[in-house]
Scaffold this active site. Structure first.
Site, PDB file in Angstrom:
ATOM      1  CD  GLU A   1       2.666   0.074  16.447  1.00 35.20           C
ATOM      2  OE1 GLU A   1       3.313  -0.564  15.626  1.00 35.20           O
ATOM      3  OE2 GLU A   1       1.542  -0.295  16.891  1.00 35.20           O
TER       4      GLU A   1
ATOM      5  CE  LYS B   1       4.718  -4.286  15.106  1.00 39.00           C
ATOM      6  NZ  LYS B   1       3.613  -3.517  14.484  1.00 39.00           N
TER       7      LYS B   1
ATOM      8  CB  CYS C   1       1.744  -3.118  18.163  1.00 39.42           C
ATOM      9  SG  CYS C   1      -0.007  -3.106  17.657  1.00 39.42           S
TER      10      CYS C   1
END
Length: 267
Positions: free
Chosen positions: A40, A115, A151
């Site tokens: 990321e 995300k 994440c």
């Protein structure tokens, strides 16, 4: 299918990060990796100032640069970048938000996953500057269905189960996990649990720890603690990095996914 999880520390220099990522992709491809996952925030680290000032779309220099090397090497690359998203008002100020995107690029593919679960926790609110995504993403590589998460998504088991129900046998997870007391243990537990929840392989590539092992355990903000990992569909860690720069390699056998799902029909 051979995969690589590339662990390194990006900076605020997007051009420099592209050069470094290209070098590492070439190294991983030279070892036979077909899927190469980078962290990321590969394009720009979180601690390097405003993200909107360097954000660019899929036709920008960062994404097209990775596409060129991926197509040349005939591999698929996943790497974190930031794209312009929208403008919102916060405390009387207009903030240009970005999308926290996992770029997916290579022969026949050039798209991204935005995300979904922004890091709104521990007195930090990523959604102030990052627009949450809405859609799950999977793609095919060499007959294998690959899902993508990023994440903080790893704290939400339903996303990983939904990816598996959508056909994902492998789930790639770029991440930049904050260091601090207990944070390594949380990451190791969550990454293994999501593999077990989804009976899928997890290929997670993170930012290495700034300052390396000497700074391990100290609070770092969202700048990485290393510990990239490849986890098997029954939750076993197959490969795991430490705090420093490293490339992990693993040969993934989809028969193991089928075997796990037959034994553990939790989906």
């Amino acid at each position: 299918m051979k995969v690589a999880a590339v662990q390194f520390t990006s900076t605020g220099d997007t051009n420099g990060n592209l050069e470094r990522a290209t070098e590492l992709i070439r190294r991983a491809a030279g070892e036979g990796a077909r899927l190469i996952v980078l962290p990321e925030a590969t394009a720009q680290s979180f601690d390097s100032g405003r993200l909107d000032t360097q954000a660019s779309d899929f036709d920008g220099p960062f994404a097209t640069g990775l596409r060129e090397v991926a197509e040349e090497l005939e591999v698929t690359v996943i790497a974190g970048m930031f794209r312009p998203a929208d403008a919102v008002e916060r405390d009387g100020k207009t903030i240009n938000r970005v999308s926290n995107t996992a770029l997916i690029t290579g022969p026949g593919i050039h798209r991204g996953y935005d995300k979904i679960h922004t890091y709104d926790a521990f007195d930090y609110k990523e959604s102030d500057t990052v627009r949450p995504g809405t859609d799950l993403v999977t793609f095919d590589l060499d007959g294998v269905t690959v899902g993508v998460a990023t994440c903080y998504d790893v704290r939400f088991p339903e996303q990983f189960r939904d990816l598996a129900r959508a056909g994902a046998q492998v789930i790639a997870v770029p991440f930049s996990w904050a260091d601090g007391p207990g944070k390594r243990e949380q990451w190791r537990l969550l990454s293994a649990a999501r593999a077990l929840d989804s009976t899928s392989y997890i290929v997670a590539a993170g930012q290495s720890r700034p300052g390396g092992e000497a700074a391990a355990g100290e609070a770092s903000g969202p700048t990485g603690l290393g510990h990239s990992v490849v986890v098997g569909p029954t939750g076993a860690r197959l490969e795991e990095a430490g705090y420093e720069d490293e490339i992990l390699y693993a040969d993934l056998d989809m028969a193991e996914v089928e075997k796990a799902r037959k034994a553990l029909p939790i989906l």
